[in-house]
Scaffold this active site. Sequence first.
Site, mmCIF file in Angstrom:
data_model
loop_
_atom_site.group_PDB
_atom_site.id
_atom_site.type_symbol
_atom_site.label_atom_id
_atom_site.label_comp_id
_atom_site.label_asym_id
_atom_site.label_seq_id
_atom_site.Cartn_x
_atom_site.Cartn_y
_atom_site.Cartn_z
ATOM 1 N N THR A 1 0.814 -1.222 0.000
ATOM 2 C CA THR A 1 0.000 0.000 0.000
ATOM 3 C C THR A 1 0.845 1.270 0.000
ATOM 4 O O THR A 1 0.332 2.349 -0.302
ATOM 5 C CB THR A 1 -0.937 0.008 1.217
ATOM 6 N N GLU A 2 2.117 1.149 0.359
ATOM 7 C CA GLU A 2 3.040 2.292 0.302
ATOM 8 C C GLU A 2 4.457 1.766 0.113
ATOM 9 O O GLU A 2 4.904 0.896 0.857
ATOM 10 C CB GLU A 2 3.026 3.114 1.608
#
Length: 581
Positions: A409-410
């Site tokens: 997600t990051e």
Amino acid sequence: ILSMTCHVLVLVLCLSAAEDFDWTKNDRGSFYYGTFPAGFSWGAGSSAYQTEGAWDKDGKGLSIWDVFSHRKGKILQNDTGDSSCQGYYKIKEDISLMKELKLDHYRFSISWPRIMPTGIKSDHVNEKGIKYYDELIDNLLENKITPIATLYHWDLPQVLQEKYGGWQNISMVNYFNEFANLCFERFGNRVKYWITLNNPWSVAVEGYETGEHAPGLKLRGTGAYRAAHHMIKAHAKVWHTYDTKWRGKQKGLVGISLSGDWGEPVDISNQKDIEAAERYVQFYIGWFATPIFHGDYPQVMKDFIGRKSAQQGLGTSRLPTFSSQEKSYVKGTCDFLGIGHFTTRYITQKNYQSGHGSSSYFTDRDLAELVDPRWPDPGSEWLYSVPWGFRRLLNFVKAQYRNPMIYVTENGVSEKIMCTELCDDWRIQYYKDYTNEMLKAIKDGVNVRGYTAWSLLDKFEWDEGYSERFGLYYVDFRNKNTPRYPKASVQYYKRIISSNGFPNQREVENWKRKATETCSSSNQLLAAEEQRSTAANILRLIHDPLTSHMEMVTEVVVPTVCTLCILLSAVFLMFLLRRHN
């Protein structure tokens, strides 16, 4: 006998799950040429407070970050997210950037106070806020980009902080659930991937222990654990709400995004270092993942915090406990695990004494963090490029939590220089190396389904203000229109996406050269814009003789220096390219 056999079998299964990860084996092999599985999803991300701006427009309420950033001295250079990238007004423009990248998905967050100004549904629901997210979601889908919506990316409504103490108070569980339920009701017919909380570690530790982040509380030794406890319960409640009320008709998935740096033992032949490294990871990602997957906190957290609490003379542990009913309720509340990862540390054993009032989350762990001075660190002081740590973390998650479905997600890297260079070769290298280690982890059997580059745009970076830039696209914050310019990494990431990986050595080596060629023209565009901006500032200063010398330095000298920087870079690149041709 049958009962005893079952108990032994359960014990063996538990032990084998815990011992699955081999701390002594660290394969740092060469670059792997190959492609990702068919259907692998490539994306980029952002968050509401960091990019939207419009902090007080169209009925939005105050968030804790609005209030915190307006306090002098809390943010570097007293920057705020008041305007930021002005994403609130640039939906179509930013989606055109995503199309240019050929993204499969876009991760964004929904601002709680933009939809519920006080955080409480019965007070008011702001239809203008809902309309903004409707427009964003509809535009994404029209352009065949899958929306991934985060419900909480740190912008708690200020009213909930003032009235109840924010995440220190158990009442946040119900208030957050009420907000999430409204989002499911209004957006769930189109959004099929939901993330409850983004990086709750940061919220707990930096918001309620060190005070570096909003709301800025310094409740050493207790605040972080209490905030985390309530966030885990809030996550579980939201998952159950979706599961019972919405899943049947909407057919979506609900996960959580946990950040985790990797901790590598300084000496992999030293058992104490191995134990310290595992402690580091358990106190980081395990703090949240272990309750969600197994129903309770990691045993090592319970042991260490419990012992240190007793040494302080406390009757109970500073780490809260889950009742047996709560353990069952929390366990299994994850359809997919979001992982945010940026860097790695070497870890060794270090004992901290537990005196009265001296304990904190950091001293509870009994370890020291080290870095290798040879690791590249182009931007944030905490962010070293250590690609092999990413593969190690992904394999650890596979072993600890029975190979869950993972979405990265990051993942990304910043730069911290006054004159941003659009030819960001260090970011190209970072993305190349980190995505390749992710590919190796998939080869190892880790169930990674998607990857989110962090971030689409340069944006407000919390307590660092605008001094650090993570974006694939450069944002000119000095210009009130906040124009976007592609960095070289845009072209490089685009080629990874279109090839779904790394087809062969010759082609991959060619990508970097082509990306660098493209960025030189972007540098010239930005330099021309800088010149126009500088000229306008000079004229303004001529007409305003009362303007202070300090204002002149920040408004005129810095843009002029940056203009020279960019022009020189562009000229140098053109010289190199001509020479190469």
